[in-house]
Design a protein around this motif. Structure first.
Motif: not given
Ligand code: PXL
Length: 313
Positions: A31, A33, A38-39, A62, A65-67, A102, A131, A139, A243
């Motif tokens: 993805d 982000s 990340a990614s 995105l 990311h989502t954390t 992801f 992932v 996640y 990440g």
């Molecule tokens: O590899 C971590 C990751 C990748 N992509 C998305 C994520 C996360 C971790 O939070 O939310 C969208």
């Protein structure tokens, strides 16, 4: 010259074999982000710094990311993925590796499987970072259906890089903070039985050593070809940066494509990830901002100076 010839270096008349891309080429399926390192925003700079060409296929776009972020927005890229894969296939592009991270749905796993089936040569490396989650939790966007599909999807990979949580999900084993090194060593051949010849599990707690001031964590790797298990340990740092798994897997892919052995590639990936965490930890930035990759990317240009891998079995 047909399309297939357009991106290969040439035909070596003496050995009568097609020479690989002169700059190794990776289809990086992950993805995008925008904020949080990340990614793809981790994989692309790392692979480029290692002189490996990263060709991205975004699985989703995105805002973050989502954390650690609420209210993030996300656009699913499934239709684009399908069109991109068929365009690349029709162009006859050759890839030295396919590296997937992801994914947003079980349907996306089908698209990646079809892509691999269409372009895979004997020497194409297929790496799946499954992932799904961390710390025993999935996640946000990962559903139970995706966890189930992931168990068959990893069957197309040569190499997988689950963290300990994802290894438990793949094997349908309960996750607990008490999972120890010996348990993971027992899991490795079971994970390999799912398809991949090489299994790399990250974030494995090392046995306590009273002589050391800090806890240790390690990466364990199993190679089915020679039935050997490798370990690279490092000091545990009490912070979770999203990440870091992407950084680790990206360096591993780059290193293998540049010709390093599995244990040396593990060493390089652990050293880089540890350095990036250390470069970040001293600052009071929120962990959700990710690791300060920009500060350490140039170290990827240097040879591994000290290697610390051990043969466990
Ligand atoms: O590899 C971590 C990751 C990748 N992509 C998305 C994520 C996360 C971790 O939070 O939310 C969208």
């Amino acid at each position: 010259m047909n399309n297939n010839d357009a991106n290969i270096r040439g035909f070596d008349i003496t050995v009568k074999k097609i020479v690989r891309n002169s700059v190794p080429r990776v289809a990086a399926i992950n993805d995008l982000s925008g904020f949080g390192r990340a990614s793809l925003t981790v994989a692309i700079p790392i692979l480029s710094s290692m002189e490996v060409q990263a060709c991205p296929i975004p699985t989703a776009v995105l805002s973050t990311h989502t954390t650690g972020f609420k209210d993030y927005c996300m656009v699913d890229m499934t239709d684009f993925m399908r069109d991109c894969v068929s365009h690349w296939t029709s162009l006859g592009l050759s890839f030295d590796a396919v590296y997937s991270g992801f994914l947003g749905s079980a349907k996306q796993m089908d698209i990646v499987s079809d892509f691999v089936a269409a372009i895979k040569r004997n020497d194409t490396l297929v790496v799946i970072d499954p992932v799904m989650g961390d710390d025993g939790k999935t996640y946000g966007p990962i559903t139970d259906d995706m966890v189930t599909r992931m168990r068959s999807f990893v069957g197309i990979a040569d190499l997988i890089t689950p963290n300990i949580t994802e290894a438990a999900f793949l094997l349908d084993e309960p996750y607990s903070k008490k999972i120890d090194e010996q348990t993971v060593i027992d899991w490795l051949p079971r994970l390999s039985d799912m398809g991949p010849g090489v299994v790399v599990v990250t974030s494995v707690p090392s046995p306590k050593d009273s002589g050391r001031p800090s806890d240790r964590t390690s990466v364990l790797a199993y190679d089915r070809n020679d039935d050997r298990v490798w370990k690279v340990a490092c000091d545990y740092i009490p912070a979770h940066y999203p990440g870091t798994g992407d950084a680790f897997a990206s360096v591993l892919v780059g290193s293998i494509l540049k010709g390093d052995s599995l244990p040396l590639a593990l060493d390089r990936a652990v050293q880089f990830t540890t350095l990036a965490i250390r470069a970040t930890f001293g600052y009071k930035m929120p962990t959700r901002d990710g690791i300060m990759l920009e500060r350490v990317l140039d170290t990827l240009r240097s040879p591994v100076v000290m290697s610390s891998y051990e043969l466990v079995r």
